[in-house]
Design a protein around this motif. Structure first.
Motif, PDB file in Angstrom:
ATOM      1  N   LEU A 180      60.828  85.497  37.831  1.00  0.00           N
ATOM      2  CA  LEU A 180      60.619  84.473  36.798  1.00  0.00           C
ATOM      3  C   LEU A 180      60.484  83.088  37.442  1.00  0.00           C
ATOM      4  CD1 LEU A 180      60.387  83.613  33.855  1.00  0.00           C
ATOM      5  CD2 LEU A 180      62.872  83.538  33.741  1.00  0.00           C
ATOM      6  N   LEU A 217      57.398  80.506  37.179  1.00  0.00           N
ATOM      7  CA  LEU A 217      57.576  79.110  36.756  1.00  0.00           C
ATOM      8  C   LEU A 217      56.952  78.149  37.759  1.00  0.00           C
ATOM      9  CD1 LEU A 217      61.215  79.247  35.448  1.00  0.00           C
ATOM     10  CD2 LEU A 217      59.355  78.120  34.252  1.00  0.00           C
ATOM     11  N   GLY A 257      52.762  79.946  38.301  1.00  0.00           N
ATOM     12  CA  GLY A 257      51.955  80.502  37.212  1.00  0.00           C
ATOM     13  C   GLY A 257      50.872  79.556  36.736  1.00  0.00           C
ATOM     14  N   THR A 312      50.904  84.772  39.454  1.00  0.00           N
ATOM     15  CA  THR A 312      52.157  85.182  38.820  1.00  0.00           C
ATOM     16  C   THR A 312      52.694  86.427  39.516  1.00  0.00           C
ATOM     17  OG1 THR A 312      51.100  86.674  37.273  1.00  0.00           O
ATOM     18  CG2 THR A 312      51.301  84.366  36.587  1.00  0.00           C
ATOM     19  N   LEU A 353      62.305  96.504  37.738  1.00  0.00           N
ATOM     20  CA  LEU A 353      61.202  96.287  38.670  1.00  0.00           C
ATOM     21  C   LEU A 353      61.518  96.996  39.989  1.00  0.00           C
ATOM     22  CD1 LEU A 353      60.430  92.577  37.814  1.00  0.00           C
ATOM     23  CD2 LEU A 353      59.271  94.618  37.015  1.00  0.00           C
ATOM     24  N   THR A 357      58.436  78.537  29.463  1.00  0.00           N
ATOM     25  CA  THR A 357      58.398  79.787  30.233  1.00  0.00           C
ATOM     26  C   THR A 357      59.835  80.176  30.569  1.00  0.00           C
ATOM     27  OG1 THR A 357      56.248  79.189  31.085  1.00  0.00           O
ATOM     28  CG2 THR A 357      57.440  80.875  32.318  1.00  0.00           C
ATOM     29  N   SER A 358      60.326  81.214  29.889  1.00  0.00           N
ATOM     30  CA  SER A 358      61.743  81.542  30.033  1.00  0.00           C
ATOM     31  C   SER A 358      62.007  83.029  30.226  1.00  0.00           C
ATOM     32  CB  SER A 358      62.499  81.049  28.796  1.00  0.00           C
ATOM     33  OG  SER A 358      61.889  81.599  27.646  1.00  0.00           O
ATOM     34  N   SER A 359      60.980  83.868  30.161  1.00  0.00           N
ATOM     35  CA  SER A 359      61.159  85.296  30.433  1.00  0.00           C
ATOM     36  C   SER A 359      59.903  85.816  31.110  1.00  0.00           C
ATOM     37  CB  SER A 359      61.348  86.126  29.167  1.00  0.00           C
ATOM     38  OG  SER A 359      61.726  85.356  28.085  1.00  0.00           O
ATOM     39  N   LEU A 360      60.013  87.070  31.550  1.00  0.00           N
ATOM     40  CA  LEU A 360      58.856  87.649  32.227  1.00  0.00           C
ATOM     41  C   LEU A 360      57.777  88.024  31.214  1.00  0.00           C
ATOM     42  CD1 LEU A 360      60.675  89.776  34.939  1.00  0.00           C
ATOM     43  CD2 LEU A 360      59.195  87.806  35.319  1.00  0.00           C
ATOM     44  N   CYS A 361      56.554  88.039  31.673  1.00  0.00           N
ATOM     45  CA  CYS A 361      55.413  88.459  30.859  1.00  0.00           C
ATOM     46  C   CYS A 361      55.531  89.959  30.653  1.00  0.00           C
ATOM     47  CB  CYS A 361      54.142  88.093  31.616  1.00  0.00           C
ATOM     48  SG  CYS A 361      52.635  88.607  30.825  1.00  0.00           S
ATOM     49  N   SER A 384      52.951  79.087  30.039  1.00  0.00           N
ATOM     50  CA  SER A 384      52.214  78.373  31.097  1.00  0.00           C
ATOM     51  C   SER A 384      51.505  79.316  32.060  1.00  0.00           C
ATOM     52  CB  SER A 384      53.181  77.487  31.882  1.00  0.00           C
ATOM     53  OG  SER A 384      54.162  78.305  32.476  1.00  0.00           O
ATOM     54  N   ARG A 385      51.847  80.616  32.016  1.00  0.00           N
ATOM     55  CA  ARG A 385      51.225  81.587  32.926  1.00  0.00           C
ATOM     56  C   ARG A 385      49.896  82.112  32.416  1.00  0.00           C
ATOM     57  NH1 ARG A 385      56.595  84.868  33.102  1.00  0.00           N
ATOM     58  NH2 ARG A 385      56.459  84.003  31.020  1.00  0.00           N
ATOM     59  N   VAL A 441      50.112  94.640  32.325  1.00  0.00           N
ATOM     60  CA  VAL A 441      50.422  93.220  32.127  1.00  0.00           C
ATOM     61  C   VAL A 441      49.301  92.335  32.673  1.00  0.00           C
ATOM     62  CG1 VAL A 441      52.072  91.402  32.759  1.00  0.00           C
ATOM     63  CG2 VAL A 441      52.908  93.623  32.021  1.00  0.00           C
ATOM     64  N   GLN A 484      47.752  89.248  30.348  1.00  0.00           N
ATOM     65  CA  GLN A 484      47.860  87.862  30.830  1.00  0.00           C
ATOM     66  C   GLN A 484      46.502  87.147  30.798  1.00  0.00           C
ATOM     67  OE1 GLN A 484      49.633  87.035  34.875  1.00  0.00           O
ATOM     68  NE2 GLN A 484      51.495  87.372  33.689  1.00  0.00           N
TER      69      GLN A 484
END
Ligand code: SF4
Ligand code: SF4
Lengths: 145, 608
Positions: A50, A54, A57, A63, B49, B130-134, B142-143, B506, B510
């Motif tokens: 993550l 941040l 990305g 990413t 992961l 942006t606070s968690s994974l995609c 923002s990704r 993913v 994205q």
């Protein structure tokens, strides 16, 4: 406040050939100058995914879901600090060299105040001036970047 | 979670209390609930992961990626590989075991398509932190790599059909989601704020959007908010009975009707087989184009895909395109069952080639991002970010075909598409590198003709000047009415394979450019909105909905009475019905009882 910086090399074959080498230099604002930070490097783990997103990305549009597709060698430096943090990314992307900047405020939260984006880069002098203004410093004190 | 529970839990007001506020005020209130409605790691999903699954004998690695567990939605690493000429994806959930799924049905087409991948410029105005994974941070965060090319906006979850497989519509869901006009305006505005390129095309969807009495006002609002392209995703039945509505929709600014059409017979298209001929008549009278949208399922209607294209060509005066959607598998389906359903883009392309006797061959198709050079040249000439189609190459494919007498002529037979796109890309690169753009524009004009062989073109394009004029107007004058005019002459054939938890990638989502506007101000890719409904679609719609009682009191209508009953006898006896299918399917050979059974089995009652 915990701040991470990443150095990495990434190579991709599918869908297209792509190669990126990124080295991050990290600075802390101290008075009217920037102090370069050094730290111990460790290996990247999925728990860093993550933070990687941040950081990169939007800056270079890379990413974690991109890097799992290719060969990815990454080391992480951890810092514990407070204040204004400048990161300088020395990038080699498909053989072209770029210098990109970001600025964080590391107080109770880590908040990004500024970041370049590779897809809309303005000339480096303009970006340094903008960064200096945000840091409240003269551009001359950013000559070390 | 019931509507009452979720709203109580997050302290959301009753929808009837906010619906009439100004768009700004609705936005202000709605946004404060955004973070509470977001999926939560370890509560909603887990992250594993770990090392991706190994290859087995006879398999060749293509890449690794991130995917999800079809049972618990945990985020997993996955392996994409080739086996016996097809591409598969495999992942292993520590809780639910290994899953293997067909990812792309032909490896050689995968190789052709991947070369066209082109990424967008990202989102410069993210709607969320942006606070968690995609993909559990939508959106857009923002990704995200592509701007909105088509904004979907669900205007209701009501529907008067009772298709057996649908759990989404109001009666089954137990609540009515129907954003007010001001709320719709707020959502439209959010997507217009997007940079580097604001949304310009919107699709109103549902439920059944034509059930809303104010649908014409909704179209008008979209136009007022700056949308150039407005389309309505519908089964079209109301238009068959109220042809004047088609005129009103066109006058309000609707560009096209996106109409479900799963086959040419009652067996393959029990949803609207009988009404489509009348809907097309209504659209013809209104001068409003249609795009036919078949969901393609292997053992169900893949055998009719060529006939669907022929049906579209027969009605090409009003049908602008066919947008085929290989099935996206919902819910837990055992592997053996999935194999009966699963088709991917190459499977449909190859079947179209077979069913049209090679008239439309596999070489005629290009992946969606292949058109990126067109945007790049326009952008280079105008110095401004331009609308780009930058989805993942696996997501979609398209071609154009023309009818020349009885012959189907794909655009690739007389335009060197590949050469032209490479030439545009090189020219854009030169301009970016400092070449004079006016000289570059002249060279485009001068050299365009080299890529077109009008002797092989349909008769109406034999004049090179005329054809070049279209391309010139689109590329250099940025006159998109030229594109519209070109569309009127051609039939667009498109494919988009929406994802499901089995084949989820993913990397694809994205890059998604088909997005939904959510009532809390988020903008969410189609393939998270619908693939993880518990986290996105259903969760947020429940929060912004009326209870059925509230809605009935407010409108004086009864939801349970909103059921379409089909008068098959009457529909079969109309002249339009027979004419529409003539030469495509022998409707007289189907006994009346079979029509009735097909409709009823699907869930639509028949008045006998
Ligand atoms: S799909 Fe897009 S918006 Fe959603 S989490 Fe991933 S990058 Fe962000
Ligand atoms: S909607 Fe799904 S299939 Fe279409 S572009 Fe987005 S991710 Fe790809």
């Amino acid at each position: 406040m915990h701040v991470k910086s990443f150095n990495f090399a990434f190579k991709l074959l599918d869908p297209l050939k792509f190669e990126a080498h990124v080295k991050t230099n990290t600075y802390l604002k101290q008075g009217d100058r920037l102090l370069k930070l050094t730290g111990v490097e460790r290996s990247f783990t999925p728990d860093d995914a993550l933070d990687f997103d941040l950081e990169f990305g939007d800056v270079i549009q890379l990413t974690f879901s991109d890097v799992v597709r290719g060969s990815f060698e990454c080391s992480v430096m951890d810092f514990d600090l407070r204040g204004l943090v400048v990161k300088v990314y020395d990038c080699d992307i498909l053989g072209k060299k770029y210098k990109l900047f970001s600025l964080y405020s590391a107080e109770n939260d880590l908040e990004r105040l500024y970041a370049d984006r590779l897809v809309r880069l303005t000339p480096i002098n303009e970006r340094i001036s903008r960064l200096a203004a945000k840091l409240g410093l003269n551009t001359s004190s950013l000559s070390i970047l | 979670m019931e509507r009452s529970t979720i709203t109580e839990e997050i302290g959301f007001p009753k929808y009837s209390e906010i619906k009439d506020l100004t768009p700004e005020k609705i936005g202000e209130i709605s946004r404060t609930f955004m973070s509470k409605l977001m999926p939560k790691v370890n509560e909603d999903y887990k992250v594993y992961l770990t090392i991706p699954p190994d290859l087995k004998d006879g398999e060749k690695l293509i890449t690794h990626t991130l995917s999800t567990c079809p049972h618990c939605y945990s985020l997993l690493t996955a392996t994409v590989f080739e086996r016996e000429g097809k591409v598969y994806i495999r992942k292993k959930c520590p809780e639910h075991g290994e899953f293997e799924e067909l990812y792309f049905g032909d490896h050689s087409l995968y190789e052709k398509f991947r070369k066209w991948q082109h990424d967008g410029k990202g989102i410069w105005t993210p709607n969320v932190q942006t606070s968690s994974l995609c993909p559990y941070n939508c959106g857009l965060c923002s990704r995200h790599k592509s701007h909105t090319a088509l904004l979907n906006l669900a205007v209701t979850n009501r529907c008067s059909l009772r298709c057996w497989y649908c759990f989404f519509f109001a009666v089954k869901a137990g609540y009515v989601y129907e954003p007010s006009l001001n709320h719709i305006r707020f959502m439209l505005r959010e997507a217009r704020k997007m940079l580097p390129y604001p949304a310009v095309a919107v699709q109103f969807t549902g439920g059944e959007p034509l059930l809303r009495d104010d649908i014409v006002d909704i179209v008008r609002i979209a136009r007022e908010e700056g949308y150039h392209h407005v389309q309505i995703n519908t089964e079209g039945i109301r238009l068959a009975y109220e042809p004047d509505l088609a005129i009103k929709l066109r006058e309000a600014g609707t560009n096209v009707i996106y109409m479900s059409f799963d086959g040419v017979s009652p067996y393959t298209n029990p949803k609207n087989h009988w009404e489509v001929p009348y809907t097309l008549e209504a659209l013809r009278k209104a001068g409003l184009g249609a795009v036919l949208v078949p969901t393609v399922i292997k053992d169900y209607n893949l055998h009719e895909i060529g006939a669907i294209v022929k049906f579209a060509l027969k009605h090409s005066d009003i049908v602008r395109g066919v947008n085929m959607q290989p099935v996206s598998i919902v819910g837990r389906v055992p592997k053996k069952e999935r194999e009966k359903l699963r088709v991917t883009i190459p499977d449909v392309i190859i079947e179209i080639e077979r069913q049209t006797n090679g008239s439309i061959s596999r070489g005629d198709w290009y992946p969606v991002p292949s058109v990126a050079p067109v945007s790049r040249i326009v952008e280079a000439l105008t110095d401004r970010p331009r609308f780009e189609l930058t989805t993942h190459f696996v997501c979609g494919a398209a071609t154009y075909v023309f009818l020349d007498g009885d012959e189907i002529v794909p655009i690739t037979r007389f335009v060197d598409v590949e050469g032209l796109l490479h030439f545009l890309d090189e020219t854009a690169e030169k301009i970016k590198g400092g070449s004079n753009k006016y000289i570059a524009a002249l060279s485009v004009l001068y050299k365009l003709g080299r890529f077109i062989d009008t002797s092989r073109a349909p008769k109406r394009f034999r004049s090179k000047r005329k054809f070049l004029k279209y391309i010139y107007n689109i590329l250099l004058k940025h006159d998109y009415s030229a594109l519209g005019e070109f569309h009127y002459q051609a039939l667009f054939l498109g494919l988009m394979h929406f994802q499901d938890p089995y084949n989820y990638d993913v990397s694809r989502v994205q890059r998604c450019d088909v997005h939904y506007a959510m009532p809390d101000g988020r903008i969410v890719p189609f393939c998270t909105f619908n693939v993880f409904p518990e986290f996105y679609r259903d969760r947020v719609q429940k929060a912004f909905s009326y209870t059925i009682d509230e809605w009935e009191q407010l409108t004086g209508k009864r939801l349970s009475e909103e059921v379409y009953r089909r008068d098959i006898k009457k529909l079969l006896s109309g002249e339009a019905y027979r004419k529409a299918y003539e030469g495509i399917v022998d409707v007289d050979s189907i006994p009346y009882e079979e029509h009735v059974t097909a409709s009823k089995r699907f869930g639509i009652p028949v008045s006998e």
